[in-house]
Scaffold this motif. Structure first.
Motif, PDB file in Angstrom:
ATOM      1  N   UNK A  64       0.848  -1.204   0.000  1.00 38.63           N
ATOM      2  CA  UNK A  64       0.000   0.000   0.000  1.00 38.63           C
ATOM      3  C   UNK A  64       0.881   1.249   0.000  1.00 38.63           C
ATOM      4  N   UNK A  65       1.892   1.255   0.891  1.00 41.64           N
ATOM      5  CA  UNK A  65       2.765   2.434   1.005  1.00 41.64           C
ATOM      6  C   UNK A  65       3.505   2.695  -0.310  1.00 41.64           C
ATOM      7  N   UNK A  66       4.011   1.625  -0.938  1.00 40.62           N
ATOM      8  CA  UNK A  66       4.770   1.761  -2.195  1.00 40.62           C
ATOM      9  C   UNK A  66       3.866   2.316  -3.307  1.00 40.62           C
ATOM     10  N   UNK A  67       2.638   1.769  -3.394  1.00 43.96           N
ATOM     11  CA  UNK A  67       1.709   2.214  -4.455  1.00 43.96           C
ATOM     12  C   UNK A  67       1.292   3.663  -4.215  1.00 43.96           C
ATOM     13  N   UNK A  68       1.102   4.049  -2.936  1.00 38.81           N
ATOM     14  CA  UNK A  68       0.708   5.430  -2.618  1.00 38.81           C
ATOM     15  C   UNK A  68       1.813   6.401  -3.023  1.00 38.81           C
ATOM     16  N   UNK A  69       3.074   6.004  -2.782  1.00 36.57           N
ATOM     17  CA  UNK A  69       4.196   6.880  -3.172  1.00 36.57           C
ATOM     18  C   UNK A  69       4.278   7.004  -4.699  1.00 36.57           C
ATOM     19  N   UNK A  70       3.996   5.891  -5.409  1.00 39.57           N
ATOM     20  CA  UNK A  70       3.998   5.919  -6.890  1.00 39.57           C
ATOM     21  C   UNK A  70       2.910   6.889  -7.383  1.00 39.57           C
ATOM     22  N   UNK A  71       1.785   6.915  -6.638  1.00 37.75           N
ATOM     23  CA  UNK A  71       0.692   7.817  -7.023  1.00 37.75           C
ATOM     24  C   UNK A  71       1.105   9.278  -6.854  1.00 37.75           C
ATOM     25  N   UNK A  72       1.912   9.566  -5.833  1.00 44.06           N
ATOM     26  CA  UNK A  72       2.411  10.939  -5.627  1.00 44.06           C
ATOM     27  C   UNK A  72       3.265  11.359  -6.831  1.00 44.06           C
ATOM     28  N   UNK A  73       4.099  10.431  -7.312  1.00 45.36           N
ATOM     29  CA  UNK A  73       4.927  10.730  -8.503  1.00 45.36           C
ATOM     30  C   UNK A  73       4.043  10.995  -9.721  1.00 45.36           C
ATOM     31  N   UNK A  74       2.995  10.171  -9.865  1.00 37.63           N
ATOM     32  CA  UNK A  74       2.059  10.365 -10.989  1.00 37.63           C
ATOM     33  C   UNK A  74       1.368  11.728 -10.895  1.00 37.63           C
ATOM     34  N   UNK A  75       1.069  12.134  -9.646  1.00 39.04           N
ATOM     35  CA  UNK A  75       0.415  13.430  -9.434  1.00 39.04           C
ATOM     36  C   UNK A  75       1.306  14.565  -9.942  1.00 39.04           C
ATOM     37  N   UNK A  76       2.609  14.443  -9.621  1.00 36.35           N
ATOM     38  CA  UNK A  76       3.553  15.485 -10.084  1.00 36.35           C
ATOM     39  C   UNK A  76       3.566  15.548 -11.610  1.00 36.35           C
ATOM     40  N   UNK A  77       3.594  14.371 -12.238  1.00 35.68           N
ATOM     41  CA  UNK A  77       3.609  14.313 -13.718  1.00 35.68           C
ATOM     42  C   UNK A  77       2.328  14.922 -14.301  1.00 35.68           C
ATOM     43  N   UNK A  78       1.228  14.655 -13.607  1.00 36.81           N
ATOM     44  CA  UNK A  78      -0.070  15.142 -14.077  1.00 36.81           C
ATOM     45  C   UNK A  78      -0.116  16.670 -14.029  1.00 36.81           C
ATOM     46  N   UNK A  79       0.380  17.239 -12.928  1.00 39.91           N
ATOM     47  CA  UNK A  79       0.381  18.704 -12.775  1.00 39.91           C
ATOM     48  C   UNK A  79       1.291  19.340 -13.823  1.00 39.91           C
ATOM     49  N   UNK A  80       2.488  18.744 -14.030  1.00 41.65           N
ATOM     50  CA  UNK A  80       3.401  19.317 -15.033  1.00 41.65           C
ATOM     51  C   UNK A  80       2.867  19.080 -16.447  1.00 41.65           C
ATOM     52  N   UNK A  81       2.053  18.020 -16.624  1.00 46.43           N
ATOM     53  CA  UNK A  81       1.482  17.704 -17.941  1.00 46.43           C
ATOM     54  C   UNK A  81       0.542  18.774 -18.452  1.00 46.43           C
ATOM     55  N   UNK A  82      -0.042  19.577 -17.540  1.00 46.51           N
ATOM     56  CA  UNK A  82      -0.974  20.636 -17.962  1.00 46.51           C
ATOM     57  C   UNK A  82      -0.281  21.662 -18.854  1.00 46.51           C
ATOM     58  N   UNK A  83       1.031  21.851 -18.601  1.00 43.80           N
ATOM     59  CA  UNK A  83       1.763  22.822 -19.410  1.00 43.80           C
ATOM     60  C   UNK A  83       2.575  22.181 -20.512  1.00 43.80           C
ATOM     61  N   UNK A  84       2.575  20.837 -20.571  1.00 38.52           N
ATOM     62  CA  UNK A  84       3.391  20.114 -21.564  1.00 38.52           C
ATOM     63  C   UNK A  84       2.538  19.737 -22.777  1.00 38.52           C
ATOM     64  N   UNK A  85       3.071  18.816 -23.582  1.00 39.69           N
ATOM     65  CA  UNK A  85       2.362  18.408 -24.799  1.00 39.69           C
ATOM     66  C   UNK A  85       1.172  17.509 -24.455  1.00 39.69           C
TER      67      UNK A  85
END
Length: 1527
Positions: free
Chosen positions: A1194-1215
């Motif tokens: 659970x802890x590992x998957x939750x941390x992976x989700x935090x990384x995905x969140x960062x990518x998602x936020x930066x994706x708003x300004x990307x391609x």
């Protein structure tokens, strides 16, 4: 998907083998090589697709692999198209041929039906529109038939195929207009058979046009690249035709075709010249952008326009007797063809090298050569040559003004002065004659222009004599003579333009203005040069001015200004005051010999009389046009006059800019003029682009606006630099910057002059002319008397002691006053639309009386059923009438607000549909057996008639006067009421139709939605592409669900298919409406047109499904129809997937966000279900697993989700690609996290359900936050950093991080008995805060709720409060966990239901604010209670526990306030749903309803047939009857 890929691979493999076999049998090596190359491409694409299919099969949940498979399949489709191009093309052209035949046949039948129905139509306006649209279609049918024949006789000719495609596309728009006009006419046709025939023909034509549109689009895609070559072939062919015509003329064999006259062909030549200029401007723009497809379409337009030009030129030559003039016309036209062919060849080369400056320069030069050749061909027209000669005469004569000095002529000053006055009168008169002649024949124009040239020569001679007089300032005289020379040339040019195109909008006004300019410039010279007694010059000038404006009243069939009717009245009132004062001044000053003041009074009177004449002429025109028998003009796409005026102003401002004598303030003034006019042009282009349905014209308007805007920006930059440093270098830069702007504006003006965009002038009927007469007569009397008054005053100024003259002056003065009074009275009495409003009000009152009588008859069961017509036909009549009334509400409102001339037309049109509506409504009611339904139909019809009556009263009062501000609010209210009444009646009709299985109206609605989508948008869309994409995805999925339901119901309950078909129709209507805006806001035109195309195809599939649903509902046991319905449903589902794919192509990233948000919603729903199981104590562990087995995962998957969140936020300004990957990755991770948390919760065991719920709630909070974050990312995609959407994205990201942190803490504390309650309470407090933030936002809830539901939800808070107080007192972790779970649910439910109930449409604003305030207060008080409990748990003390009671009292108080707010929502009729009396009453009502339903079923029972048994029951005829079964 993988299974389909396997089938596809097998099919392509077979195709590759077939192509190889063809290649081996091919004798031509080149063809063989082409076939083998195509086979190789196809084989490679198949291999790629198979590879992608394997990847997708190995990873079925991978969005990325699925996308790769989609892309590979698309690549394979393109390779297949390339390989089998010829076969596909042939099949598509065959389909188009069949569709064109069907459309031509359907159009011919519709025209015949329209002619047959004409005699029984009661609505002249609708009939006239139908006749006009029939004429246009009748002109197009032969071209369509010719296209089909050409394609069939030359199946391999690209030219024939393109001619068919062009003819088909040209047929679509007039065909659609004829369908609309026919449908608008049907309700007002009194002959039943004619109406039904026309209605059926219109439906058939609409279907045929739909098929023709699809077939033409597909054939265009297959044959499109050949357009440029074909256009070139056509133009070269036209050049040969011109040479052959010349040869025929030489042999004396060139004869005019039937109907070709010199006047008609001359006009056609002028019109087609404009069309060619416009098409060339379009071609140049497309070639510059390098878009081959659109350039091909523009080249086709050029070829079509040139074909019309060649035909007109041949007609002119055939009607010309002078051999020299005839040959000149044919030679010039042949030259136009040659230069145009060069232009198309140059365009072809430019397309191959987009952006190459050399090819652009060559293009501009060749286009200029075409433009010059066109001018030469127009100048060959009879009459034009004479005007040109006159212009040359003026030019030659004016060269004398370039001399340095003018020697004395030897004439005395008096003699020179008398000559000048005489020549001035002659020139002024011939200017007026020229104005009249330009509306007559070519001979009249030739004669008048020759006379004008001669008179100008005489005048110039006299002017030069005057300049040689020693008393005169030579420079001033020469300057004035130059001005007269310029205004005379402009007058001749305006006369020339009008004679070539007499129907062109505003040219008559331009001609009149040019004539006035000549008069003004003559007056200026006379004033300066002549030495007469004071006041004499002013009188002469005034008489000349009055002579010039007199022409306005001769035949006021065209608007002379932009004044509205009420502006005309205001103008007459103001000018009459000025004239009254001036006339008094003339009399007084003449009597007292105050001659300078006398002159001023005369000038003032002249100006006022000119203003009065202009206002009277415009008012008369508006009265004539507003007569119901007149045909109102139609506004064009653009106003060419506006473009021409702006062009002239910009050119003059640019000339001033580059003038070396120009001062700094003049530079800034010129810059302001340029900015003002270019801004107006750009706005006009934007509006035109949104209105037109022609894709090439749409692009051209946008591109032209961009070019004008960019060149203006560059010029403004150079002007700023010049303003900063006024030096020669900056002036030169400024001069250079004016060039591109003038060129861009010239190109735009040429394009806008296309006759296709021009407005249609009004045609005033004899009745309209009669209505105008009193106004015109009063104005003429006023002018005649004024002329007499000024002539009399002129002699009185010289000799004031002449008594008879004074009595003549008084008589004229009286006549002028009386005629102005009469003019004002007539204008007020004849205000447009008032009489029509009165007539319409009377008609509506009669309609309401008829409905009332029918209602009384229905109540007393005495309404006899109509036997002459079926229920379905009556229903269609009602629906058609309601639809037409609905379409006219807004036009009537617009006319009432600001356009008096249209008010009468629109009101008469609207009211003409009420009689057929009432008739059909009474007929429908007479056939309904249920008395309640009967009354519903009649009541709603009456409501509609009453709301229309109210609207007409307010419309009459408003009268089209924009200054009548007091009426605007009442008008808005009545419009809204009428719209609601139409919607109510429309909904009732749609419901009745769907229940009866009548689907005709639904099919019409879908077709109309498709047509509206094809039309241009009236306003600029407010949202972004992402907004429309999101709504469209939701609607498309709703359509898919409805279709699936229809398949289910076809087997179980076919009676419900009608309702579902109605639902499908409304859903498609929403989708088509959104698609229109999505196409406009799409990244590029290709994506936009693809979205529209896919939605259109979905619409055609929907019509098929709706038709099958209606058929199956009528015959539920027909297995063949059932099979067809299932097949139609499959097609619709397939088309839905195509629409989704087209949207995905538009913005892959945002589409991925939409898909991801949908997936997250599914995860949240799944977690809610798991919570239900956990609460019920049935979420059991598997085997002997413990929570420790899952914690790390659970802890590992939750941390992976935090990384995905960062990518998602930066994706708003990307391609878009990166955004899509981030969205897909985050969904995969949250799915894994939810699964692993569910396993972890199960491992805790069902004996601890509260802890299980805490854990699942924690991951549910994360999923909710992720859903919000994905939506925020989608909204922020591509936006700048300072956009509010970016702030929302940051806030959503913060909430996401908070919730993931909360989950991690909960996971760590879940097995710690000492802290898990505290952790659960902290998580609940955070959750309530987040829910409060959503509650406090201004966004309305997705649905509304009733006050009863709201009150029910408040009860949970009381229970949760008691639990919280108990947990605070006991401090046991189990109690705290139970409180946390219960509190979370109770507060969330209360906040949701509170907002939903507050936003109910029946709740007033005040009660809504009150409910929201107390909802927020209640949640805040409860939050304080929970925070206090948390403090107690961490540091328990007796004092803190004592305070729990006061916290719980505050919560109880706010709950009481909440319930009172809910009661206020319900009003005085509110009852407590928990009241035992209410429960008993509801149960009794339910039982009564059940008994009534059972009784109805028993009524319908029929006895089973039994064999007759004689002798047993002699009083019966065999079998038992149940006459009292219902009792």
């Amino acid at each position: 998907m993988v299974r389909q890929a396997r089938i596809l691979a097998q099919a392509t493999s077979d195709l590759v083998n077939a192509i190889k076999a063809d290649a081996e049998g091919e004798t031509d090596l080149e063809n063989s090589r082409k076939l083998l190359s195509a086979a190789k491409l196809l084989a490679d694409a198949t291999a790629k697709m198979v590879e992608a299919a394997k990847g997708a099969a190995a990873n079925p949940d991978s969005e990325e692999q699925q996308q790769k498979l989609r892309e590979a399949a698309e690549g394979l489709r393109m390779a297949t198209n390339a390989a089998a191009q010829n076969a596909i093309k042939k099949r598509l052209v065959n389909k188009l041929e069949n569709a064109a035949k069907q459309a031509a046949a359907a159009a011919t039948q519709t025209i015949a039906a329209a002619q047959h129905a004409a005699s029984s139509n009661k609505n002249p306006a609708a009939q006239q529109q139908l006749v006009q649209s029939c004429k246009v279609v009748a002109d197009q049918i032969p071209m369509l038939v010719q296209g089909v024949r050409g394609s069939q006789s030359q199946p391999d000719s690209p030219s024939a195929q393109l001619a068919l495609i062009g003819a088909s596309q040209n047929f679509l728009q007039p065909g659609a207009k004829m369908v609309t006009a026919a449908k608008a006419t049907v309700p007002t046709i009194s002959d039943q058979a004619s109406a039904m025939q026309l209605s059926q023909c219109a439906k058939n034509l609409a279907n045929a046009l739909g098929e023709l549109r699809t077939a033409a689009q597909r054939a265009q895609e297959a044959c499109g690249p050949l357009e440029i070559d074909n256009a070139l072939t056509v133009v070269r062919g036209l050049e040969r035709d011109m040479q052959e015509a010349k040869a025929s003329a030489a042999e004396g064999k060139l004869k005019p075709l039937p109907g070709e006259t010199l006047e008609k062909c001359s006009q056609d030549l002028g019109t087609s010249t404009k069309a060619v200029s416009s098409a060339i401007a379009q071609l140049l723009s497309e070639a510059t952008q390098g878009n081959e497809n659109y350039t091909g379409m523009a080249a086709r337009d050029v070829a079509q326009a040139l074909r019309s030009l060649a035909s007109a030129a041949r007609g002119v030559a055939a009607n010309t007797t002078d051999p020299q003039a005839r040959n000149a016309m044919l030679d010039c036209t042949s030259d136009v063809m040659d230069k145009s062919a060069n232009l198309i060849e140059e365009t072809k080369r430019a397309i191959a090298k987009p952006g190459d400056p050399d090819s652009q320069q060559r293009l501009a030069q060749v286009a200029k050569a075409v433009s010059q050749a066109l001018n030469r061909s127009v100048n060959c027209l009879p009459g034009q040559r004479d005007v040109d000669n006159a212009i040359r005469t003026i030019g030659e004569a004016s060269k004398r003004l370039l001399a340095d000095s003018f020697p004395a002529s030897g004439k005395s000053f008096q003699e020179a002065q008398a000559n000048l006055n005489q020549a001035a009168a002659g020139l002024n008169q011939s200017a007026n004659e020229l104005v009249q002649a330009s509306r007559g024949t070519t001979e009249d124009l030739a004669r008048a222009s020759g006379k004008f040239g001669k008179n100008f020569n005489d005048f110039l001679e006299a002017g030069v004599d005057m300049a040689g007089q020693p008393q005169e300032d030579q420079t001033q005289v020469v300057t004035n003579l130059k001005t007269i020379s310029m205004s005379s040339s402009k007058l001749l040019l305006a006369a020339k333009a009008l004679s070539t195109d007499p129907n062109a909008p505003n040219l008559k006004n331009q001609l009149a203005a040019a004539a006035r300019a000549v008069t003004d410039s003559i007056n200026q010279l006379i004033t300066m040069c002549t030495q007469q007694a004071p006041g004499q010059k002013e009188c002469d000038n005034a008489l000349r001015e009055l002579e010039t404006v007199r022409g306005m009243l001769e035949n006021p069939t065209e608007a002379v200004s932009d004044l509205s009717y009420f502006d005309c009245i205001d103008s007459v009132m103001e000018n009459s005051k000025v004239l009254g004062e001036a006339m008094a001044g003339i009399s007084h000053n003449a009597k007292n010999s105050n001659l300078p003041e006398f002159g001023e009074s005369v000038s003032s009177a002249s100006k006022a009389l000119c203003g009065l004449t202009e206002a009277a002429s415009q008012a008369a025109y508006l009265v004539g046009v507003s007569d119901p028998n007149s045909h109102a003009g139609q506004k064009g796409l653009v106003d060419p006059a506006q473009f021409a005026r702006a062009n002239q102003s910009i050119q003059m401002a640019c000339q001033n800019l580059v003038d070396p004598a120009c001062t700094q303030s003049q530079v800034l003034s010129a810059a302001t003029i340029v900015a003002k006019h270019t801004s107006a042009l750009c706005n006009a282009c934007r509006l035109a682009s949104s209105k037109t349905s022609n894709p090439v014209a749409k692009r051209q308007f946008v591109q032209s606006a961009k070019e004008v805007a960019n060149s203006t920006a560059n010029l403004v930059k150079s002007i700023k630099a010049l303003d900063g440093a006024f030096n020669p270098e900056n002036r030169e830069k400024c001069r250079a910057a004016t060039g591109p702007l003038i060129e861009a504006v010239d190109n735009l003006t040429a394009f806008a002059s296309n006759p296709e965009f021009a407005s249609v002038p009004a045609q005033i009927s004899p009745e309209g002319l009669a209505a105008m007469e009193p106004i015109v007569a009063a104005a003429k009397t006023m002018l005649e008397s004024s002329t007499g008054l000024i002539q009399t005053a002129r002699s009185l100024a010289v000799n004031p002691k002449d008594p008879p003259k004074w009595s003549v002056l008084a008589g004229h003065s009286r006549t002028v006053s009386d005629s102005i009074k009469k003019l004002i009275t007539n204008m007020r009495d004849r205000a447009p639309g008032q009489r029509e409003c009165d007539d319409a009000i009377e008609v509506l009152n009669n309609c309401i009386r008829e409905v009332d009588q029918a209602s009384l008859a229905a109540i007393s069961q005495q309404l006899p059923p109509r036997e002459d017509i079926s229920q379905e036909a009556l229903h269609e009549q009602m629906a058609a009438s309601v639809h037409e009334i609905s379409n006219l509400i807004e036009p009537v409102a617009i006319a009432a607000r600001s356009d008096a001339s249209q008010l009468g037309h629109k009101v008469s049109q609207m009211v003409s549909y009420f009689e057929p509506l009432v008739k059909a409504s009474i007929g429908t009611a007479s056939k309904i057996l249920n008395s309640q339904q009967q009354m519903n139909v009649l009541d709603q019809t009456k409501t509609l008639a009453e709301s229309a009556l109210q609207m007409l009263y307010t419309a009459k009062e408003a009268g089209g006067n924009p200054k009548a501000a007091h009426t605007q609010e009442a008008l808005e209210e009545s419009v809204q009421m009428m719209k609601e009444a139409v919607d109510d009646l429309g909904a009732t009709l749609a419901e009745a139709a769907s229940a009866a299985g009548a689907v005709g109206g639904m099919v019409d609605s879908i077709t109309q939605a498709i047509n509206k989508m094809e039309e241009g948008a009236v306003d600029e869309p407010e949202g972004t592409f992402v907004d429309y994409q999101t709504t469209m995805v939701k609607t498309a999925k709703a359509i898919a669900v409805t279709v699936q339901e229809m398949v289910t119901k076809s087997n179980t309950n076919p009676d419900e298919l009608g309702g579902l078909a109605n639902q499908l129709t409304s859903e498609f209507g929403e989708l088509a409406s959104e698609a229109k805006s999505a196409a406009i806001t799409a990244e590029n035109d290709e994506i936009g047109s693809n979205i529209k195309k896919q939605v259109q195809e979905l619409g055609f599939s929907c019509t098929g499904l709706v038709t099958k649903a209606g058929a199956l509902q009528c015959s539920p046991n027909d297995s063949f129809t059932k099979k067809e319905l299932i097949e139609s449903a499959r097609k619709v589902s397939e088309k839905v997937s195509h629409v989704l794919a087209a949207l995905q192509a538009g913005n892959r990233g945002t589409q991925a966000c939409i898909t991801a948000a949908s997936a997250v919603s599914g995860i949240i729903a799944d977690l809610d279900t798991t919570i239900m199981f956990a609460t019920a104590g049935t979420l059991n562990r598997e085997n002997a697993e413990t929570f420790a087995d899952h914690r790390e995962h659970i802890l590992k998957t939750a941390k992976a989700l935090v990384e995905d969140t960062k990518l998602l936020v930066s994706g708003a300004g990307a391609s878009q690609e990166k955004l899509a990957q981030a969205a897909q990755s985050s969904v995969t991770t949250i799915t894994r996290l939810a699964d692993v948390v569910k396993l972890g919760a199960a491992s805790l065991g069902s004996e601890d359900p509260e802890t299980q719920v805490v854990l699942i709630n924690a991951v549910k909070d994360v999923a909710k936050a992720l859903g919000d974050l994905i939506s925020a990312t989608k909204a922020a995609a591509g936006k700048p950093h300072d956009d509010p959407a970016m702030l929302q994205l940051k806030n959503s990201a913060k909430v996401m991080v908070t919730n993931v942190t909360s989950l991690l803490k909960t996971v760590k504390a879940v097995e710690d008995e000492a802290t898990k309650g505290t952790r659960a309470l902290e998580a609940t407090i955070e959750h309530i805060r987040q829910e409060l933030a959503v509650f406090s936002s201004a966004d309305p809830p997705p649905k509304t709720a009733t006050p009863e539901e709201f009150i029910r939800m408040t009860k949970g808070i009381t229970l949760a409060t008691a639990k919280a107080v108990a947990a605070g007192n006991s401090c046991r972790q189990e109690d705290v966990i139970a409180t946390a779970n219960l509190s979370r649910r109770a507060i969330a439910d209360m906040l949701h239901s509170c907002k939903q109930a507050a936003y109910h449409p029946e709740v007033s604003k005040e009660v809504q604010m009150r409910a929201l305030r107390y909802g927020k207060e209640c949640a805040s008080q409860y939050l304080c209670l929970l925070e206090h409990v948390l403090v107690i748990i961490q540091k328990p003390s007796h004092d803190l526990k004592q305070q729990l009671a006061s916290y719980s009292k505050r919560v109880a108080g706010s709950v009481t306030e909440l319930i009172q707010a809910a009661e206020a929502m319900k009003g005085t009729e509110w009852v407590d749903p928990e009241d035992p009396t209410v429960i008993a009453e509801n149960e009794l009502l339910g039982a009564a309803a059940a008994i009534e339903a059972a009784a109805k079923k028993l009524e319908q029972l029929k006895p089973r047939a039994k064999p007759k048994v004689p002798g047993l029951f002699p009083h019966t005829s065999g079998g038992l009857s149940l006459p009292d079964a219902s009792h």
